[in-house]
Scaffold this motif. Sequence first.
Motif, PDB file in Angstrom:
ATOM      1  N   LEU A  19      32.157  -9.396  25.554  1.00  0.00           N
ATOM      2  CA  LEU A  19      31.472  -9.486  26.965  1.00  0.00           C
ATOM      3  C   LEU A  19      31.117  -7.979  27.628  1.00  0.00           C
ATOM      4  CD1 LEU A  19      32.987 -12.407  28.704  1.00  0.00           C
ATOM      5  CD2 LEU A  19      30.875 -12.419  27.857  1.00  0.00           C
ATOM      6  N   LEU A  20      32.288  -7.148  27.431  1.00  0.00           N
ATOM      7  CA  LEU A  20      32.263  -5.872  27.728  1.00  0.00           C
ATOM      8  C   LEU A  20      31.429  -4.889  26.989  1.00  0.00           C
ATOM      9  CD1 LEU A  20      33.365  -3.450  29.556  1.00  0.00           C
ATOM     10  CD2 LEU A  20      35.194  -3.020  27.826  1.00  0.00           C
ATOM     11  N   ALA A  21      31.172  -5.260  25.614  1.00  0.00           N
ATOM     12  CA  ALA A  21      30.312  -4.543  24.664  1.00  0.00           C
ATOM     13  C   ALA A  21      28.843  -4.934  25.164  1.00  0.00           C
ATOM     14  CB  ALA A  21      30.515  -4.861  23.384  1.00  0.00           C
ATOM     15  N   MET A  22      28.546  -6.164  25.327  1.00  0.00           N
ATOM     16  CA  MET A  22      27.414  -6.595  25.818  1.00  0.00           C
ATOM     17  C   MET A  22      26.815  -5.958  27.102  1.00  0.00           C
ATOM     18  SD  MET A  22      27.460 -10.915  24.738  1.00  0.00           S
ATOM     19  CE  MET A  22      25.942 -11.098  25.701  1.00  0.00           C
ATOM     20  N   ALA A  23      27.809  -6.164  28.153  1.00  0.00           N
ATOM     21  CA  ALA A  23      27.464  -5.039  29.353  1.00  0.00           C
ATOM     22  C   ALA A  23      27.063  -3.915  29.277  1.00  0.00           C
ATOM     23  CB  ALA A  23      28.464  -5.544  30.183  1.00  0.00           C
ATOM     24  N   VAL A  24      27.889  -3.099  28.412  1.00  0.00           N
ATOM     25  CA  VAL A  24      27.614  -1.739  28.095  1.00  0.00           C
ATOM     26  C   VAL A  24      26.257  -1.479  27.498  1.00  0.00           C
ATOM     27  CG1 VAL A  24      28.436   0.098  26.766  1.00  0.00           C
ATOM     28  CG2 VAL A  24      30.065  -1.084  28.159  1.00  0.00           C
ATOM     29  N   THR A  25      25.963  -2.443  26.503  1.00  0.00           N
ATOM     30  CA  THR A  25      24.849  -2.436  25.729  1.00  0.00           C
ATOM     31  C   THR A  25      23.508  -2.603  26.882  1.00  0.00           C
ATOM     32  OG1 THR A  25      25.556  -3.024  23.512  1.00  0.00           O
ATOM     33  CG2 THR A  25      23.154  -3.314  24.037  1.00  0.00           C
ATOM     34  N   VAL A  26      23.755  -3.587  27.674  1.00  0.00           N
ATOM     35  CA  VAL A  26      22.360  -3.808  28.557  1.00  0.00           C
ATOM     36  C   VAL A  26      22.430  -2.753  29.571  1.00  0.00           C
ATOM     37  CG1 VAL A  26      21.890  -5.279  30.707  1.00  0.00           C
ATOM     38  CG2 VAL A  26      22.815  -6.204  28.569  1.00  0.00           C
ATOM     39  N   ALA A  27      23.538  -2.017  30.090  1.00  0.00           N
ATOM     40  CA  ALA A  27      23.345  -0.634  30.981  1.00  0.00           C
ATOM     41  C   ALA A  27      22.677   0.247  30.008  1.00  0.00           C
ATOM     42  CB  ALA A  27      24.935  -0.521  31.414  1.00  0.00           C
ATOM     43  N   LEU A  28      23.291   0.374  29.054  1.00  0.00           N
ATOM     44  CA  LEU A  28      22.489   1.586  28.137  1.00  0.00           C
ATOM     45  C   LEU A  28      21.062   1.548  28.047  1.00  0.00           C
ATOM     46  CD1 LEU A  28      25.307   2.407  25.451  1.00  0.00           C
ATOM     47  CD2 LEU A  28      24.574   3.730  27.508  1.00  0.00           C
ATOM     48  N   LEU A  29      20.702   0.141  27.805  1.00  0.00           N
ATOM     49  CA  LEU A  29      19.259   0.010  27.712  1.00  0.00           C
ATOM     50  C   LEU A  29      18.555   0.169  28.871  1.00  0.00           C
ATOM     51  CD1 LEU A  29      19.244  -3.418  25.364  1.00  0.00           C
ATOM     52  CD2 LEU A  29      18.389  -1.101  24.714  1.00  0.00           C
ATOM     53  N   MET A  30      19.116  -0.277  30.068  1.00  0.00           N
ATOM     54  CA  MET A  30      18.312   0.015  31.201  1.00  0.00           C
ATOM     55  C   MET A  30      18.360   1.449  31.742  1.00  0.00           C
ATOM     56  SD  MET A  30      20.232  -3.112  33.489  1.00  0.00           S
ATOM     57  CE  MET A  30      19.322  -2.739  34.969  1.00  0.00           C
ATOM     58  N   PHE A  31      19.296   2.212  31.326  1.00  0.00           N
ATOM     59  CA  PHE A  31      19.324   3.579  31.315  1.00  0.00           C
ATOM     60  C   PHE A  31      18.295   4.323  30.563  1.00  0.00           C
ATOM     61  CE2 PHE A  31      21.000   7.842  30.642  1.00  0.00           C
ATOM     62  CZ  PHE A  31      20.775   8.578  31.564  1.00  0.00           C
ATOM     63  N   GLY A  32      18.118   3.865  29.506  1.00  0.00           N
ATOM     64  CA  GLY A  32      17.385   4.402  28.395  1.00  0.00           C
ATOM     65  C   GLY A  32      15.771   4.132  28.975  1.00  0.00           C
ATOM     66  N   VAL A  33      15.559   2.898  29.207  1.00  0.00           N
ATOM     67  CA  VAL A  33      14.148   2.708  29.884  1.00  0.00           C
ATOM     68  C   VAL A  33      13.859   3.516  31.136  1.00  0.00           C
ATOM     69  CG1 VAL A  33      12.656   0.753  30.916  1.00  0.00           C
ATOM     70  CG2 VAL A  33      14.010   0.311  29.010  1.00  0.00           C
ATOM     71  N   LYS A  34      14.764   3.562  32.026  1.00  0.00           N
ATOM     72  CA  LYS A  34      14.325   4.332  33.113  1.00  0.00           C
ATOM     73  C   LYS A  34      14.278   5.824  32.729  1.00  0.00           C
ATOM     74  CE  LYS A  34      16.406   5.944  37.826  1.00  0.00           C
ATOM     75  NZ  LYS A  34      16.361   7.255  37.480  1.00  0.00           N
ATOM     76  N   VAL A  35      14.932   6.428  31.991  1.00  0.00           N
ATOM     77  CA  VAL A  35      14.787   7.778  31.478  1.00  0.00           C
ATOM     78  C   VAL A  35      13.682   8.082  30.656  1.00  0.00           C
ATOM     79  CG1 VAL A  35      15.566   9.723  29.744  1.00  0.00           C
ATOM     80  CG2 VAL A  35      17.181   8.424  31.328  1.00  0.00           C
ATOM     81  N   GLY A  36      13.015   6.954  29.940  1.00  0.00           N
ATOM     82  CA  GLY A  36      11.797   7.000  29.295  1.00  0.00           C
ATOM     83  C   GLY A  36      10.697   6.913  30.012  1.00  0.00           C
ATOM     84  N   ILE A  37      10.721   6.113  31.319  1.00  0.00           N
ATOM     85  CA  ILE A  37       9.867   6.211  32.389  1.00  0.00           C
ATOM     86  C   ILE A  37       9.530   7.290  33.141  1.00  0.00           C
ATOM     87  CG2 ILE A  37       9.264   5.010  34.150  1.00  0.00           C
ATOM     88  CD1 ILE A  37      10.090   2.214  33.206  1.00  0.00           C
ATOM     89  N   ASP A  38      10.618   7.986  33.402  1.00  0.00           N
ATOM     90  CA  ASP A  38      10.574   9.192  34.300  1.00  0.00           C
ATOM     91  C   ASP A  38      10.017  10.145  33.325  1.00  0.00           C
ATOM     92  OD1 ASP A  38      11.820   7.830  36.095  1.00  0.00           O
ATOM     93  OD2 ASP A  38      13.868   8.806  35.608  1.00  0.00           O
ATOM     94  N   VAL A  39      10.463  10.154  31.862  1.00  0.00           N
ATOM     95  CA  VAL A  39       9.592  11.256  31.081  1.00  0.00           C
ATOM     96  C   VAL A  39       8.334  10.822  31.165  1.00  0.00           C
ATOM     97  CG1 VAL A  39       9.924  12.280  28.894  1.00  0.00           C
ATOM     98  CG2 VAL A  39      11.993  11.806  29.804  1.00  0.00           C
TER      99      VAL A  39
END
Length: 227
Positions: A19-39
């Motif tokens: 469960l912790l690994a899944m939560a970290v994966t989702v958080a990383l994906l969301m952060f990556g999407v946000k950074v990509g959109i900002d770029v």
Amino acid sequence: MKSTEFIGKFKSRYLWGNLLAMAVTVALLMFGVKVGIDVYTHHGESIGVPDVRHKSFADAEHILSSLGLQVVVSDTGYVKTLPPDCILEQSPGPGEHVKSGHIIYVTVNASHTPTIALPDVVDNSSLREAMAKLTAMGFKLGQPEYIPGEKDWVYGILVNGRHVVAGDRISIDDTLIIQVGNGQMSESDSVDFVDPVSPDVDDEGDVDEFEEVTSPPPSEKHSQPTE
């Protein structure tokens, strides 16, 4: 499955680790999407638009491209006192903030004086109508030239001493002189007179056959014998 076994699995480190690994994966994906959109959208990036008005198009293009901006000619105008191909207007204007890659639309000065096609006003309108129409189209008008003819009726237009007609293209810098009637008849105007019809000929062309009868000469009267 007994309740104790279920509770035991719920407390398993393996389950919580997943469960912790899944939560970290989702958080990383969301952060990556946000950074990509900002770029992609250049979030937080702001470029002040410089003032390129009255500069040549080549200089304006160099200045804007060095800032990561694009330039596109959207229109042309004409200012006699400015050199050809210089920037007359720009949008967005100077001082506005845009993102990198934004397009700056500019209006450049034409290399030749614009021309306008003359409308059909000669022998087709009054002086007032012609002046209103020509002025609205951007023509420059001089003092009208009055000539013999019907009062206030337009008989011609002169440009640099020559007559022009509808459809001729005329520079906006040239002055139009409208030739208009002064209400007086010209001496060259002639009046046609019709000869009266002879009374001896009727409307159908028949000749009157009436003959005048005269008395014989006096000599013939004295020569007649008397009884």
